[in-house]
Motif scaffolding. Sequence first.
Motif, PDB file in Angstrom:
ATOM      1  N   ARG A 296       0.827  -1.209   0.000  1.00 36.39           N
ATOM      2  CA  ARG A 296       0.000   0.000   0.000  1.00 36.39           C
ATOM      3  C   ARG A 296       0.866   1.266   0.000  1.00 36.39           C
ATOM      4  NH1 ARG A 296      -2.773  -3.281  -2.296  1.00 36.39           N
ATOM      5  NH2 ARG A 296      -4.854  -3.835  -1.574  1.00 36.39           N
ATOM      6  N   LYS A 297       2.073   1.187   0.566  1.00 35.24           N
ATOM      7  CA  LYS A 297       2.982   2.337   0.497  1.00 35.24           C
ATOM      8  C   LYS A 297       3.380   2.613  -0.950  1.00 35.24           C
ATOM      9  CE  LYS A 297       5.084   2.135   5.103  1.00 35.24           C
ATOM     10  NZ  LYS A 297       6.347   1.943   5.872  1.00 35.24           N
ATOM     11  N   ALA A 298       3.657   1.538  -1.707  1.00 41.32           N
ATOM     12  CA  ALA A 298       4.013   1.692  -3.118  1.00 41.32           C
ATOM     13  C   ALA A 298       2.835   2.229  -3.922  1.00 41.32           C
ATOM     14  CB  ALA A 298       4.495   0.362  -3.692  1.00 41.32           C
ATOM     15  N   LEU A 299       1.622   1.771  -3.596  1.00 46.24           N
ATOM     16  CA  LEU A 299       0.436   2.296  -4.275  1.00 46.24           C
ATOM     17  C   LEU A 299       0.292   3.789  -4.008  1.00 46.24           C
ATOM     18  CD1 LEU A 299      -2.630  -0.130  -3.970  1.00 46.24           C
ATOM     19  CD2 LEU A 299      -1.366   0.513  -6.027  1.00 46.24           C
ATOM     20  N   TRP A 300       0.523   4.176  -2.756  1.00 45.41           N
ATOM     21  CA  TRP A 300       0.416   5.598  -2.395  1.00 45.41           C
ATOM     22  C   TRP A 300       1.413   6.432  -3.201  1.00 45.41           C
ATOM     23  CZ3 TRP A 300      -2.826   8.394   0.697  1.00 45.41           C
ATOM     24  CH2 TRP A 300      -2.419   9.703   1.008  1.00 45.41           C
ATOM     25  N   ARG A 301       2.625   5.911  -3.374  1.00 49.07           N
ATOM     26  CA  ARG A 301       3.649   6.667  -4.086  1.00 49.07           C
ATOM     27  C   ARG A 301       3.346   6.818  -5.572  1.00 49.07           C
ATOM     28  NH1 ARG A 301       7.227   3.820  -0.490  1.00 49.07           N
ATOM     29  NH2 ARG A 301       7.601   2.227  -2.082  1.00 49.07           N
ATOM     30  N   LYS A 302       2.452   5.992  -6.095  1.00 53.90           N
ATOM     31  CA  LYS A 302       2.083   6.126  -7.501  1.00 53.90           C
ATOM     32  C   LYS A 302       1.334   7.430  -7.769  1.00 53.90           C
ATOM     33  CE  LYS A 302       1.989   1.325  -9.096  1.00 53.90           C
ATOM     34  NZ  LYS A 302       2.711   1.533 -10.361  1.00 53.90           N
ATOM     35  N   GLY A 303       0.741   8.002  -6.719  1.00 57.52           N
ATOM     36  CA  GLY A 303       0.128   9.321  -6.842  1.00 57.52           C
ATOM     37  C   GLY A 303      -1.166   9.358  -7.640  1.00 57.52           C
ATOM     38  N   LYS A 304      -1.870   8.240  -7.724  1.00 57.73           N
ATOM     39  CA  LYS A 304      -3.136   8.213  -8.452  1.00 57.73           C
ATOM     40  C   LYS A 304      -4.293   8.192  -7.452  1.00 57.73           C
ATOM     41  CE  LYS A 304      -1.514   5.982 -12.691  1.00 57.73           C
ATOM     42  NZ  LYS A 304      -1.746   4.874 -13.644  1.00 57.73           N
ATOM     43  N   PHE A 305      -5.295   9.007  -7.750  1.00 58.51           N
ATOM     44  CA  PHE A 305      -6.358   9.172  -6.773  1.00 58.51           C
ATOM     45  C   PHE A 305      -7.153   7.892  -6.552  1.00 58.51           C
ATOM     46  CE2 PHE A 305      -9.744  11.158  -4.423  1.00 58.51           C
ATOM     47  CZ  PHE A 305      -9.084  12.172  -3.761  1.00 58.51           C
ATOM     48  N   LEU A 306      -7.310   7.083  -7.606  1.00 59.35           N
ATOM     49  CA  LEU A 306      -8.084   5.851  -7.405  1.00 59.35           C
ATOM     50  C   LEU A 306      -7.376   4.915  -6.441  1.00 59.35           C
ATOM     51  CD1 LEU A 306      -7.826   3.328 -10.379  1.00 59.35           C
ATOM     52  CD2 LEU A 306      -6.304   5.288 -10.173  1.00 59.35           C
ATOM     53  N   TYR A 307      -6.032   4.966  -6.384  1.00 56.96           N
ATOM     54  CA  TYR A 307      -5.305   4.149  -5.413  1.00 56.96           C
ATOM     55  C   TYR A 307      -5.474   4.718  -4.000  1.00 56.96           C
ATOM     56  CZ  TYR A 307      -3.070   2.115  -9.537  1.00 56.96           C
ATOM     57  OH  TYR A 307      -2.828   1.492 -10.734  1.00 56.96           O
ATOM     58  N   TYR A 308      -5.520   6.050  -3.906  1.00 55.44           N
ATOM     59  CA  TYR A 308      -5.801   6.647  -2.600  1.00 55.44           C
ATOM     60  C   TYR A 308      -7.168   6.188  -2.089  1.00 55.44           C
ATOM     61  CZ  TYR A 308      -2.043  10.007  -3.750  1.00 55.44           C
ATOM     62  OH  TYR A 308      -0.856  10.598  -4.089  1.00 55.44           O
ATOM     63  N   GLN A 309      -8.135   6.119  -3.006  1.00 51.86           N
ATOM     64  CA  GLN A 309      -9.476   5.702  -2.606  1.00 51.86           C
ATOM     65  C   GLN A 309      -9.463   4.276  -2.056  1.00 51.86           C
ATOM     66  OE1 GLN A 309     -11.955   7.610  -2.295  1.00 51.86           O
ATOM     67  NE2 GLN A 309     -12.390   8.922  -4.043  1.00 51.86           N
ATOM     68  N   LEU A 310      -8.708   3.386  -2.692  1.00 53.62           N
ATOM     69  CA  LEU A 310      -8.608   2.015  -2.191  1.00 53.62           C
ATOM     70  C   LEU A 310      -7.982   1.998  -0.801  1.00 53.62           C
ATOM     71  CD1 LEU A 310      -8.815  -1.061  -2.469  1.00 53.62           C
ATOM     72  CD2 LEU A 310      -6.597  -1.023  -3.635  1.00 53.62           C
ATOM     73  N   ILE A 311      -6.911   2.763  -0.625  1.00 52.21           N
ATOM     74  CA  ILE A 311      -6.222   2.787   0.670  1.00 52.21           C
ATOM     75  C   ILE A 311      -7.137   3.347   1.762  1.00 52.21           C
ATOM     76  CG2 ILE A 311      -4.313   3.852   1.938  1.00 52.21           C
ATOM     77  CD1 ILE A 311      -2.742   3.733  -0.775  1.00 52.21           C
TER      78      ILE A 311
END
Length: 372
Positions: A118-133
Amino acid sequence: MRNIGIYRRVFPLKSEAFIKEQTQNLSRYQPTFIANTLLTEIPFHNIALSQSDFLGFKQNLFLLTRSPHLFKKLFNSEVIDLIHAHFGPDGVYAMALAEKLKIPFLVTFHGYDITISRKALWRKGKFLYYQLIFHEEELKRKAAAFIAVSQFIQDKLLEKKYPEEKIIQHYIGVDTTKFSPGKKAAERYILCVGRHTHKKGIDTLLRAFAQVARKHSDVNLIQVGTGALTEELHALAKALGLEQRIRFLGAQTHEKVLNLMRGAEIFALASQTAPNGDCEGLPIVLNEASACGIPVVSTKHSGIPEAIIDGETGFLVSERDYMALADKLDIILSNPDLGTKMGRQGRKLVCEKFDLHKQTLKLEAIYDSLVA
């Protein structure tokens, strides 16, 4: 006949033809595609924000807010019994729609959506990944079920504390009538189909091919795909002195890939765990190749050993071991009869375990259990 909503944020993508094929084979559920962005016309009833969206305002607003009110047509004219979202981030968006409709929803996890940290997903900087987190714990509570496309993905869901009683392991099927053996091409070639990302291990395959290219001077490597690593892979092929032996075809249609599979001598995919943890679920392309009667050389990665029986339907080696991969390529190239035998066994396995018709019937049974 019941109605199933298929949610995919952006649809259709060339790399996700399996969603279309799965949907086309539904017999007891009438599908409606629900999308943020519809890229082209599709042969299904659909509702998409992009259909009347000046400058993409509604699409971006839904991405940011998950507000179901943007899908007014869905609530004014549609009767949907269940929503099926593909990929974890899409599940969070489908959750908002299902709550508004007061219907159950389920989510299929395919690979990156549960394996990347989830840290790597956060670093991708895409809002849909923020929503998942932000909403993952809520997703665990509210979804009616989670489909894992392999036992490997099932284990990953359990590791991340998804409710065991909600997880269903279900393989995506392959159309074994469409993907069937054909005439071998006059040219001898190894085929690889995969996006140019770290987890596809294409760099490992290029290094392996370099080891066998001199011995098998009449064999070429054909690679289908594109992505962030394209320039790097082209440069590697040149550095290995193989630019005349490797053909990068870029993205191709499903039909073109089918024809290439039928003509290939070997299908190779050196999948590996990416630095950010990204893993395959179970690459459908491997089962498509096996259905075409082609021996597969791949790796002991993720769910791949669930589909390829080492030494029977192909060969599996450790991740990133290009010398072992080269050795297995050489064995089959040097013994065409062995490749033919492995291909026959591979097709038999796919017809028994991964046939699209059989798997879609099982999927509809899952739907039944959630709307009963």
